[in-house]
Design a protein around this motif. Structure first.
Motif, PDB file in Angstrom:
ATOM      1  N   ALA A 315       0.833  -1.207   0.000  1.00  0.00           N
ATOM      2  CA  ALA A 315       0.000   0.000   0.000  1.00  0.00           C
ATOM      3  C   ALA A 315       0.865   1.253   0.000  1.00  0.00           C
ATOM      4  CB  ALA A 315      -0.918  -0.013   1.219  1.00  0.00           C
ATOM      5  N   ILE A 316       1.989   1.218   0.730  1.00  0.00           N
ATOM      6  CA  ILE A 316       2.894   2.364   0.749  1.00  0.00           C
ATOM      7  C   ILE A 316       3.466   2.605  -0.637  1.00  0.00           C
ATOM      8  CG2 ILE A 316       5.074   3.222   1.694  1.00  0.00           C
ATOM      9  CD1 ILE A 316       4.371   1.686   4.290  1.00  0.00           C
ATOM     10  N   ARG A 317       3.825   1.546  -1.348  1.00  0.00           N
ATOM     11  CA  ARG A 317       4.337   1.709  -2.717  1.00  0.00           C
ATOM     12  C   ARG A 317       3.315   2.429  -3.601  1.00  0.00           C
ATOM     13  NH1 ARG A 317       5.839  -3.682  -2.108  1.00  0.00           N
ATOM     14  NH2 ARG A 317       8.071  -4.013  -1.851  1.00  0.00           N
ATOM     15  N   ARG A 318       2.066   2.030  -3.499  1.00  0.00           N
ATOM     16  CA  ARG A 318       1.038   2.661  -4.339  1.00  0.00           C
ATOM     17  C   ARG A 318       0.917   4.153  -4.017  1.00  0.00           C
ATOM     18  NH1 ARG A 318      -1.574  -2.343  -3.273  1.00  0.00           N
ATOM     19  NH2 ARG A 318      -2.793  -1.424  -1.559  1.00  0.00           N
ATOM     20  N   LEU A 319       0.873   4.490  -2.727  1.00  0.00           N
ATOM     21  CA  LEU A 319       0.746   5.886  -2.332  1.00  0.00           C
ATOM     22  C   LEU A 319       1.957   6.702  -2.761  1.00  0.00           C
ATOM     23  CD1 LEU A 319      -0.696   5.503   1.283  1.00  0.00           C
ATOM     24  CD2 LEU A 319      -1.903   6.412  -0.704  1.00  0.00           C
ATOM     25  N   MET A 320       3.136   6.202  -2.454  1.00  0.00           N
ATOM     26  CA  MET A 320       4.353   6.940  -2.779  1.00  0.00           C
ATOM     27  C   MET A 320       4.552   7.047  -4.295  1.00  0.00           C
ATOM     28  SD  MET A 320       5.527   7.841   0.220  1.00  0.00           S
ATOM     29  CE  MET A 320       3.751   8.067   0.521  1.00  0.00           C
ATOM     30  N   GLY A 321       4.176   5.999  -5.034  1.00  0.00           N
ATOM     31  CA  GLY A 321       4.296   6.050  -6.481  1.00  0.00           C
ATOM     32  C   GLY A 321       3.443   7.154  -7.083  1.00  0.00           C
ATOM     33  N   ARG A 322       2.212   7.312  -6.584  1.00  0.00           N
ATOM     34  CA  ARG A 322       1.340   8.383  -7.082  1.00  0.00           C
ATOM     35  C   ARG A 322       1.905   9.753  -6.732  1.00  0.00           C
ATOM     36  NH1 ARG A 322      -3.132   4.977  -5.357  1.00  0.00           N
ATOM     37  NH2 ARG A 322      -3.482   6.280  -3.515  1.00  0.00           N
ATOM     38  N   ASP A 323       2.395   9.904  -5.501  1.00  0.00           N
ATOM     39  CA  ASP A 323       2.930  11.191  -5.075  1.00  0.00           C
ATOM     40  C   ASP A 323       4.179  11.556  -5.871  1.00  0.00           C
ATOM     41  OD1 ASP A 323       0.897  11.218  -3.238  1.00  0.00           O
ATOM     42  OD2 ASP A 323       2.158  10.761  -1.505  1.00  0.00           O
ATOM     43  N   LEU A 324       5.045  10.589  -6.109  1.00  0.00           N
ATOM     44  CA  LEU A 324       6.277  10.830  -6.855  1.00  0.00           C
ATOM     45  C   LEU A 324       5.962  11.274  -8.280  1.00  0.00           C
ATOM     46  CD1 LEU A 324       9.366   8.460  -6.815  1.00  0.00           C
ATOM     47  CD2 LEU A 324       8.583   9.520  -8.909  1.00  0.00           C
ATOM     48  N   ALA A 325       5.027  10.578  -8.936  1.00  0.00           N
ATOM     49  CA  ALA A 325       4.696  10.900 -10.330  1.00  0.00           C
ATOM     50  C   ALA A 325       4.047  12.269 -10.447  1.00  0.00           C
ATOM     51  CB  ALA A 325       3.775   9.831 -10.902  1.00  0.00           C
ATOM     52  N   VAL A 327       4.953  14.905  -8.812  1.00  0.00           N
ATOM     53  CA  VAL A 327       6.040  15.890  -8.778  1.00  0.00           C
ATOM     54  C   VAL A 327       6.973  15.722  -9.967  1.00  0.00           C
ATOM     55  CG1 VAL A 327       8.040  16.678  -7.449  1.00  0.00           C
ATOM     56  CG2 VAL A 327       5.908  16.104  -6.269  1.00  0.00           C
ATOM     57  N   PHE A 328       7.290  14.478 -10.313  1.00  0.00           N
ATOM     58  CA  PHE A 328       8.200  14.190 -11.420  1.00  0.00           C
ATOM     59  C   PHE A 328       7.495  13.277 -12.427  1.00  0.00           C
ATOM     60  CE2 PHE A 328      11.342  14.664  -7.828  1.00  0.00           C
ATOM     61  CZ  PHE A 328      11.825  15.896  -8.239  1.00  0.00           C
ATOM     62  N   PRO A 329       6.729  13.849 -13.363  1.00  0.00           N
ATOM     63  CA  PRO A 329       6.009  13.007 -14.342  1.00  0.00           C
ATOM     64  C   PRO A 329       6.919  12.083 -15.124  1.00  0.00           C
ATOM     65  CG  PRO A 329       5.199  15.274 -14.392  1.00  0.00           C
ATOM     66  CD  PRO A 329       6.406  15.274 -13.510  1.00  0.00           C
ATOM     67  N   SER A 330       8.178  12.464 -15.302  1.00  0.00           N
ATOM     68  CA  SER A 330       9.097  11.608 -16.057  1.00  0.00           C
ATOM     69  C   SER A 330       9.393  10.301 -15.337  1.00  0.00           C
ATOM     70  CB  SER A 330      10.407  12.347 -16.329  1.00  0.00           C
ATOM     71  OG  SER A 330      11.087  12.630 -15.114  1.00  0.00           O
ATOM     72  N   LEU A 331       9.085  10.232 -14.044  1.00  0.00           N
ATOM     73  CA  LEU A 331       9.325   9.014 -13.270  1.00  0.00           C
ATOM     74  C   LEU A 331       8.045   8.192 -13.070  1.00  0.00           C
ATOM     75  CD1 LEU A 331      11.829  10.311 -10.562  1.00  0.00           C
ATOM     76  CD2 LEU A 331      12.306   9.275 -12.792  1.00  0.00           C
ATOM     77  N   GLN A 332       7.010   8.529 -13.835  1.00  0.00           N
ATOM     78  CA  GLN A 332       5.777   7.738 -13.790  1.00  0.00           C
ATOM     79  C   GLN A 332       6.088   6.267 -14.069  1.00  0.00           C
ATOM     80  OE1 GLN A 332       2.316   8.975 -13.655  1.00  0.00           O
ATOM     81  NE2 GLN A 332       1.807   6.824 -13.414  1.00  0.00           N
ATOM     82  N   GLY A 333       5.640   5.386 -13.185  1.00  0.00           N
ATOM     83  CA  GLY A 333       5.827   3.959 -13.379  1.00  0.00           C
ATOM     84  C   GLY A 333       7.171   3.421 -12.951  1.00  0.00           C
TER      85      GLY A 333
END
Length: 431
Positions: A315-325, A327-333
């Protein structure tokens, strides 16, 4: 491999490997001058400050491994201030006292740096500093804040306009930013283990996997009962943070354990420098902000959210992944290889709990939010008081241990957090 149950195994644990500080279990009765219960940074820093002052027979007693709690699982930011906001601090005690107390935290940042240098602590310290970014694209407000901090607290923050900010961190999400001179970031688990090693090399005791079951006064001294052993001590300092609230409920019931979450990406190569041209640590000016920093092997450590919930690493991965993307769309996924959480300890007034109970037991608790500097400050203040100088300790008397409300208090805290997050969301709609 990350454990898939709360709180999860951290990147710090895997990167640092087994603890080689020299900490040992305790299986024989022992006598010491000062017993410190809790092997996080508050406890270890108190021991270091005592040894530096020439106090003999100091022992740190940890129920798990040294640094296994919040002190070894956090973002690794070393910067000034308390969890209580700077303006609130000045409003509560006046600008003169607030200037003095905030200055203590700035000196504490410098003290952490000095110990790393003088004691040869291998903790991946990075001097690029810490940048506070403007999520709301309101440069006038950021500049006015910097000017106010200089006037009220003597706290210098360097304004970075959007172009200069982009030389440190590149994201369309941000406007400008503020750089805090002297701040830095490091590997917190390595740091605390290195301090433990330094203590042991100088004759102090560091006992791990040694949970304390009770603390009692017996024949004018303290008696600490452990599994299969007892420790007799002239003085006892309680520094258990948010991971134990049984030993002294009178003060520990004032703690509110609050969760925060961290994930670490796969190695990013050139993509990391495209996002962070300078290896700064970054956080933003929302209430529930993102915080992140580059790691030596080309990964990005990403943290955020504030909650009372213990979440699985997945669940933390899902939350942090959304937050990261966001701020940095180039790191989506991008793949988040490890994720974990941890409990920060807060008091209702958001200041550390430093003092001595009527029965004589000392305590240093509630360092959530700015723990890497304030715990070191607390260790110095407690060491001074244990040596007879209570002047700085008395400055924390306006913030006593007040009951945090138990489960009802936790629900109230979560409601407050949701309201503040909603306020930030509304304020950011135009940016």
């Amino acid at each position: 491999m990350t454990s898939e149950a709360w709180p999860g195994r951290s990147w710090y644990q895997d990167e640092a490997g087994p603890d080689r500080s020299g900490a040992e279990p305790l299986n024989v009765d022992s006598d010491v001058d000062v017993a410190i219960v809790g092997g996080g940074l508050a406890g270890v820093a108190t021991a270091v400050a005592l040894v530096e002052r020439g106090v003999d027979r100091v022992a740190v007693i940890e129920a798990d491994e040294i640094g296994s709690g919040a002190s070894g699982r956090n973002g690794g930011f070393v910067f000034a201030g308390y969890s209580l906001g700077n303006d609130a601090l000045a409003d509560q005690v006046g600008e003169d006292r607030a200037r003095e107390m905030h200055g203590w935290t700035r000196a504490s940042v410098a003290e952490v740096r000095r110990r790393i240098r003088d004691y040869g602590l291998d903790c991946q310290a990075n001097d690029a500093g810490v940048v506070l970014t403007d999520w709301f694209h309101r440069p006038e407000a950021m500049q006015e804040f910097a000017e106010r901090m200089q006037q009220r607290l003597g706290f210098e923050l360097s304004w970075l306009d959007p172009e200069r900010c982009a030389e440190h961190v590149r994201s369309p999400r941000y406007g400008g930013g503020l750089h805090e001179p002297g701040s830095f970031h490091f590997h917190p688990l390595r740091h605390i283990r290195e301090l433990a090693r330094w203590l042991i090399e100088r004759g102090a005791k560091v006992w791990h996997h040694a949970p304390v079951r009770s603390i009692e006064r017996v024949d004018g001294a303290w008696s600490l009962r452990l599994d299969g052993a007892r420790v007799r001590a002239r003085e006892v300092v309680l520094t258990t943070g948010g991971y134990d609230r049984r030993l002294r409920p009178a003060v520990q019931r004032a703690l509110q354990p609050i969760a925060t979450y961290i994930a670490v990406t796969e190695p990013l190569g050139d993509r990391l420098q495209e996002c962070l041209p300078q290896p700064v640590a970054v956080y933003d000016n929302r209430f529930a902000f993102d915080y992140y920093r580059p790691l030596p092997d080309g990964r990005l450590l990403w943290g955020g959210r504030i909650s009372i919930a213990s979440r699985s690493p997945a669940a933390i991965r899902r939350l942090m992944g959304r937050d990261l993307a966001r701020v940095f769309p180039s790191l989506q996924g991008v793949r988040l290889e490890q994720a974990w959480g941890g409990w920060m300890s807060y008091a209702r007034h958001e200041m550390p709990l430093l003092g001595q109970l009527p029965d004589g037991l000392w305590h240093g608790l509630a360092f959530g939010g700015h723990g890497m500097a304030t715990t070191v400050l607390a260790g110095q203040v407690l060491a001074e008081a244990l040596s007879g100088d209570r002047r700085r300790l008395s400055a924390f008397e306006p913030w006593p241990a007040r009951w945090a409300g138990g489960p009802i208090g936790r629900a109230v805290v979560q409601g407050k957090y949701w309201w503040l997050q909603a306020r930030d969301w509304w304020a950011s709609r135009g940016s």
